[in-house]
Write a protein that holds these residues in place. Structure first.
Motif, PDB file in Angstrom:
ATOM      1  N   MET A   1      69.977  20.562 -40.410  1.00  0.00           N
ATOM      2  CA  MET A   1      68.761  19.751 -40.572  1.00  0.00           C
ATOM      3  C   MET A   1      67.980  20.252 -41.796  1.00  0.00           C
ATOM      4  O   MET A   1      67.769  21.446 -41.953  1.00  0.00           O
ATOM      5  CB  MET A   1      67.887  19.866 -39.319  1.00  0.00           C
ATOM      6  N   SER A   2      67.547  19.328 -42.633  1.00  0.00           N
ATOM      7  CA  SER A   2      66.763  19.729 -43.806  1.00  0.00           C
ATOM      8  C   SER A   2      65.317  19.255 -43.627  1.00  0.00           C
ATOM      9  O   SER A   2      65.006  18.477 -42.712  1.00  0.00           O
ATOM     10  CB  SER A   2      67.360  19.110 -45.060  1.00  0.00           C
ATOM     11  N   SER A   3      64.447  19.750 -44.530  1.00  0.00           N
ATOM     12  CA  SER A   3      63.019  19.387 -44.428  1.00  0.00           C
ATOM     13  C   SER A   3      62.788  17.888 -44.640  1.00  0.00           C
ATOM     14  O   SER A   3      61.742  17.359 -44.245  1.00  0.00           O
ATOM     15  CB  SER A   3      62.200  20.209 -45.426  1.00  0.00           C
ATOM     16  N   ASN A   4      63.765  17.200 -45.244  1.00  0.00           N
ATOM     17  CA  ASN A   4      63.624  15.750 -45.476  1.00  0.00           C
ATOM     18  C   ASN A   4      63.486  14.966 -44.175  1.00  0.00           C
ATOM     19  O   ASN A   4      62.901  13.890 -44.138  1.00  0.00           O
ATOM     20  CB  ASN A   4      64.848  15.200 -46.219  1.00  0.00           C
ATOM     21  N   SER A  26      67.085  28.012 -32.267  1.00  0.00           N
ATOM     22  CA  SER A  26      68.038  28.586 -31.305  1.00  0.00           C
ATOM     23  C   SER A  26      68.989  27.517 -30.757  1.00  0.00           C
ATOM     24  O   SER A  26      70.171  27.764 -30.535  1.00  0.00           O
ATOM     25  CB  SER A  26      67.295  29.285 -30.176  1.00  0.00           C
ATOM     26  N   LYS A  27      68.499  26.291 -30.560  1.00  0.00           N
ATOM     27  CA  LYS A  27      69.357  25.221 -30.034  1.00  0.00           C
ATOM     28  C   LYS A  27      69.973  24.395 -31.150  1.00  0.00           C
ATOM     29  O   LYS A  27      70.801  23.519 -30.889  1.00  0.00           O
ATOM     30  CB  LYS A  27      68.527  24.305 -29.117  1.00  0.00           C
ATOM     31  N   LYS A  28      69.522  24.641 -32.367  1.00  0.00           N
ATOM     32  CA  LYS A  28      69.983  23.891 -33.544  1.00  0.00           C
ATOM     33  C   LYS A  28      69.867  22.376 -33.307  1.00  0.00           C
ATOM     34  O   LYS A  28      70.765  21.604 -33.624  1.00  0.00           O
ATOM     35  CB  LYS A  28      71.435  24.267 -33.893  1.00  0.00           C
ATOM     36  N   SER A  29      68.754  21.999 -32.704  1.00  0.00           N
ATOM     37  CA  SER A  29      68.533  20.583 -32.372  1.00  0.00           C
ATOM     38  C   SER A  29      67.085  20.194 -32.622  1.00  0.00           C
ATOM     39  O   SER A  29      66.200  21.062 -32.658  1.00  0.00           O
ATOM     40  CB  SER A  29      68.830  20.334 -30.892  1.00  0.00           C
ATOM     41  N   ALA A  30      66.860  18.888 -32.750  1.00  0.00           N
ATOM     42  CA  ALA A  30      65.505  18.375 -32.951  1.00  0.00           C
ATOM     43  C   ALA A  30      65.002  17.715 -31.672  1.00  0.00           C
ATOM     44  O   ALA A  30      65.801  17.226 -30.851  1.00  0.00           O
ATOM     45  CB  ALA A  30      65.508  17.368 -34.092  1.00  0.00           C
ATOM     46  N   TYR A  31      63.672  17.721 -31.500  1.00  0.00           N
ATOM     47  CA  TYR A  31      63.038  17.135 -30.302  1.00  0.00           C
ATOM     48  C   TYR A  31      61.803  16.339 -30.699  1.00  0.00           C
ATOM     49  O   TYR A  31      61.204  16.587 -31.756  1.00  0.00           O
ATOM     50  CB  TYR A  31      62.605  18.244 -29.334  1.00  0.00           C
ATOM     51  N   SER A  54      71.137  16.171 -32.446  1.00  0.00           N
ATOM     52  CA  SER A  54      71.826  16.919 -33.502  1.00  0.00           C
ATOM     53  C   SER A  54      72.802  16.027 -34.282  1.00  0.00           C
ATOM     54  O   SER A  54      73.731  16.524 -34.911  1.00  0.00           O
ATOM     55  CB  SER A  54      72.556  18.126 -32.892  1.00  0.00           C
ATOM     56  N   GLN A  55      72.584  14.699 -34.190  1.00  0.00           N
ATOM     57  CA  GLN A  55      73.478  13.789 -34.937  1.00  0.00           C
ATOM     58  C   GLN A  55      72.925  13.623 -36.359  1.00  0.00           C
ATOM     59  O   GLN A  55      72.302  12.606 -36.668  1.00  0.00           O
ATOM     60  CB  GLN A  55      73.554  12.447 -34.214  1.00  0.00           C
ATOM     61  N   TRP A  56      73.171  14.624 -37.161  1.00  0.00           N
ATOM     62  CA  TRP A  56      72.548  14.649 -38.491  1.00  0.00           C
ATOM     63  C   TRP A  56      73.095  13.569 -39.429  1.00  0.00           C
ATOM     64  O   TRP A  56      72.534  13.339 -40.486  1.00  0.00           O
ATOM     65  CB  TRP A  56      72.704  16.037 -39.131  1.00  0.00           C
ATOM     66  N   LYS A  57      74.223  12.934 -39.006  1.00  0.00           N
ATOM     67  CA  LYS A  57      74.764  11.881 -39.875  1.00  0.00           C
ATOM     68  C   LYS A  57      74.180  10.511 -39.529  1.00  0.00           C
ATOM     69  O   LYS A  57      74.580   9.499 -40.102  1.00  0.00           O
ATOM     70  CB  LYS A  57      76.297  11.836 -39.760  1.00  0.00           C
TER      71      LYS A  57
END
Ligand SMILES: [Zn+2]
Length: 260
Positions: A1-4, A26-31, A54-57
């Protein structure tokens, strides 16, 4: 994940911050913080599930979430909470807040009277305790200087009158006049006085230490520690020699023998 990911581009090119988006390293995920706090919907988005997003695409999923009805409702509630807190209304009702403030002020007023009573008696070198320390004691008993002073104050002062009346009718109510509280106040005041004395002694250029040993009631050697120092006030142009008692040092028996 980037700051964008935390910025959303509008059609006119302006960037808007997604204030509701948070990232867990720690979870490498966004909420989504507002959906996590307020959502009661059965259809949960990945942004509010334990695993997180975490679906960064698939960045378009953010826009879909932002436009969802459930998210918009949660976002409104979250912003309302923020507005209430910044306006110092708190999350509680205004009436309840006023009641809490009133209660806080009442206890502050009571504690100030107790504190000043103890300060006056200790300054005058008077013992605080009496023979029978109880507000329920009959008129002939000596309740001691401290309780006596509080009773005297209650004759003229409505705050203390109300407080003592409550203790008399409810003996187990919170009173802040017990010997334990009196001692606690004395210790707090003593440490402040000691700290202030040490601060002035540290500033002094000339000082001397005096130790004197005397046995206490249990025949234990105790050494009084006294500091004499020259107090110079450059602003007022005054010089005086001060003497301060800092406390007793208790020695072990064998040390005491060598000291004497
Ligand atoms: Zn959301």
């Amino acid at each position: 994940m980037s700051s964008n990911w935390f910025k959303r581009k509008l059609a006119n090119g302006e960037a808007v911050t997604r204030s509701w988006l948070v990232y867990s390293p720690s979870k490498k995920s966004a909420y989504c913080i507002c959906c996590l706090l307020y959502s009661r919907s059965e259809h949960q988005s990945t942004l509010q599930q334990e695993g997180g997003f975490s679906q960064w695409k698939a960045p378009e999923r953010m826009t879909v979430h932002k436009n969802a009805k459930n998210h918009r409702e949660c976002f409104t509630l979250w912003k309302e909470l923020e507005r209430n807190l910044t306006e110092k209304k708190g999350i509680l009702g205004v009436e309840l807040q006023l009641q809490i403030e009133k209660e806080k002020q009442k206890w502050r007023d009571i504690l100030m009277r107790i504190l000043h009573g103890i300060k006056y008696l200790t300054k005058q070198n008077l013992a605080l305790r009496g023979h029978r320390e109880s507000l329920q004691a009959d008129g002939n008993s000596n309740v001691g200087n401290f309780l006596g002073l509080m009773k005297f104050l209650a004759v003229f002062d409505p705050v203390m009158r109300e407080h003592l009346a409550l203790i008399e009718s409810h003996p187990y109510a919170l009173s802040y006049i017990s010997p334990g509280v009196q001692n606690e106040f004395i210790h707090i005041m003593a440490s402040t006085v000691r700290k202030n004395l040490l601060d002035s002694i540290k500033k002094a250029k000339y000082y001397g230490l005096l130790f004197d040993s005397t046995p206490d009631q249990a025949h234990r050697e105790q050494i009084s520690e006294v500091v004499r120092f020259v107090d110079i006030d450059f602003e007022r142009k005054t010089v005086c020699v001060r003497e301060s008692f800092l406390g007793f040092l208790h020695l072990r028996q064998k040390d005491a023998a060598s000291f004497v």
